[in-house]
Motif scaffolding. Structure first.
Motif, PDB file in Angstrom:
ATOM      1  N   ASP A   5     -67.775 -26.361   1.001  1.00  0.00           N
ATOM      2  CA  ASP A   5     -68.871 -27.058   0.325  1.00  0.00           C
ATOM      3  C   ASP A   5     -70.033 -27.223   1.310  1.00  0.00           C
ATOM      4  O   ASP A   5     -69.818 -27.339   2.513  1.00  0.00           O
ATOM      5  CB  ASP A   5     -68.358 -28.435  -0.141  1.00  0.00           C
ATOM      6  N   GLU A  58     -63.989 -29.812   0.952  1.00  0.00           N
ATOM      7  CA  GLU A  58     -64.708 -30.349  -0.215  1.00  0.00           C
ATOM      8  C   GLU A  58     -64.495 -31.853  -0.246  1.00  0.00           C
ATOM      9  O   GLU A  58     -63.368 -32.328  -0.170  1.00  0.00           O
ATOM     10  CB  GLU A  58     -64.147 -29.679  -1.484  1.00  0.00           C
ATOM     11  N   ASP A  59     -65.591 -32.611  -0.355  1.00  0.00           N
ATOM     12  CA  ASP A  59     -65.455 -34.068  -0.301  1.00  0.00           C
ATOM     13  C   ASP A  59     -65.211 -34.700  -1.663  1.00  0.00           C
ATOM     14  O   ASP A  59     -64.762 -35.837  -1.741  1.00  0.00           O
ATOM     15  CB  ASP A  59     -66.690 -34.709   0.363  1.00  0.00           C
ATOM     16  N   GLU A  60     -65.517 -34.002  -2.758  1.00  0.00           N
ATOM     17  CA  GLU A  60     -65.234 -34.572  -4.086  1.00  0.00           C
ATOM     18  C   GLU A  60     -63.736 -34.466  -4.351  1.00  0.00           C
ATOM     19  O   GLU A  60     -63.219 -33.363  -4.541  1.00  0.00           O
ATOM     20  CB  GLU A  60     -66.006 -33.820  -5.171  1.00  0.00           C
ATOM     21  N   LYS A  86     -72.295 -24.754  -8.061  1.00  0.00           N
ATOM     22  CA  LYS A  86     -71.603 -25.809  -8.807  1.00  0.00           C
ATOM     23  C   LYS A  86     -72.384 -26.174 -10.067  1.00  0.00           C
ATOM     24  O   LYS A  86     -73.618 -26.229  -9.997  1.00  0.00           O
ATOM     25  CB  LYS A  86     -71.476 -27.053  -7.936  1.00  0.00           C
ATOM     26  N   MET A 100     -72.711 -29.699   1.049  1.00  0.00           N
ATOM     27  CA  MET A 100     -73.011 -31.105   1.316  1.00  0.00           C
ATOM     28  C   MET A 100     -71.716 -31.856   1.582  1.00  0.00           C
ATOM     29  O   MET A 100     -70.914 -32.051   0.667  1.00  0.00           O
ATOM     30  CB  MET A 100     -73.725 -31.726   0.113  1.00  0.00           C
TER      31      MET A 100
HETATM   32 CA    CA Z   1     -70.158 -32.279  -1.477  1.00  0.00          CA
END
Ligand code: CA
Length: 216
Positions: free
Chosen positions: A51, A7-9, A100, A53
């Motif tokens: 995730d 997950e990039d967030e 989400k 994206m």
């Molecule tokens: Ca993302």
């Protein structure tokens, strides 16, 4: 049980890691697709939260690469209106998805369900004579009374209980009970096994010399 969160967030990733660790999971994480794929290919996880994206390789590419090698359960995190995304994920071999923003409690329940299904144990309560392991509530009971057990002890017990009758090697236990940044002193596993035996009786986890441990 050991999980990978890709997950990039940052805020979301950190809060997922924290929540999962509090539930007793060993957790690795990756902030982008390349590191996520590398970890997913190099380690044996019990489930992956992925995730869609992501910077670098996206969730689709990671999923299709994982599926060439492994049956690890994958739960995908998709955007709100992403019906096509969800269908694409399921067609590529995702086991479940969440839209989400999602509720953490629901994510936990879904991850637990994926792990049960992968172990071919659809019933969340595993029964061994007078002892039960409730994998939904994460409670161990003897003669109906809850036993005080640490998160790591529970994780050890649950891993073996899901594989009842199968000898599990020490290497496999290390792989599935400890995360990459845990400092895994070589005798730690013995300490947990010893503590579980003190609490549940000597005979519950049996040692198979040179092979590993088994719960019958
Ligand atoms: Ca993302």
């Amino acid at each position: 049980m050991r999980l990978l969160i890709v997950e990039d967030e940052t805020d979301l990733r950190v809060s997922l890691e924290k929540a999962m660790r509090e539930e007793g999971y060993a957790v690795d994480s990756a902030p982008d697709g390349d590191e996520g794929l590398y970890k997913a290919e190099s380690n044996d996880y019990d489930a992956i939260v992925l995730d869609v994206m992501l910077p670098g390789k996206d969730g689709w590419e990671i999923l299709s690469r994982i599926r060439k090698l492994k049956r690890t359960p994958v739960l995908m995190l998709t955007a709100r209106d992403g019906v096509r995304d969800r269908v694409k994920g399921l067609n590529l071999g995702a086991d479940d998805y969440l839209v989400k923003p999602f509720n953490l409690v629901e994510l936990m329940a879904r991850v637990r369900a994926l792990i049960r299904r992968a172990a071919a144990q659809p019933n969340p309560v595993l029964t061994f004579d007078n002892l039960t392991v409730d994998t939904a509530a994460r409670v161990v009971r003897v003669d109906g009374a809850p036993v005080e057990i640490t998160a790591r002890e529970y994780a050890l017990l649950e891993y073996l209980a899901f594989r009842r009758g199968k000898i599990v090697s020490r290497t496999e236990l290390y792989e599935h009970l400890f995360a990459e940044d845990d400092d895994s002193l070589s005798n730690l596993l013995d300490v947990h096994v010893c503590n579980v035996r003190k609490k549940l009786g000597k005979e519950f986890i049996q040692t198979r010399r040179g092979h590993g441990y088994v719960v019958e």
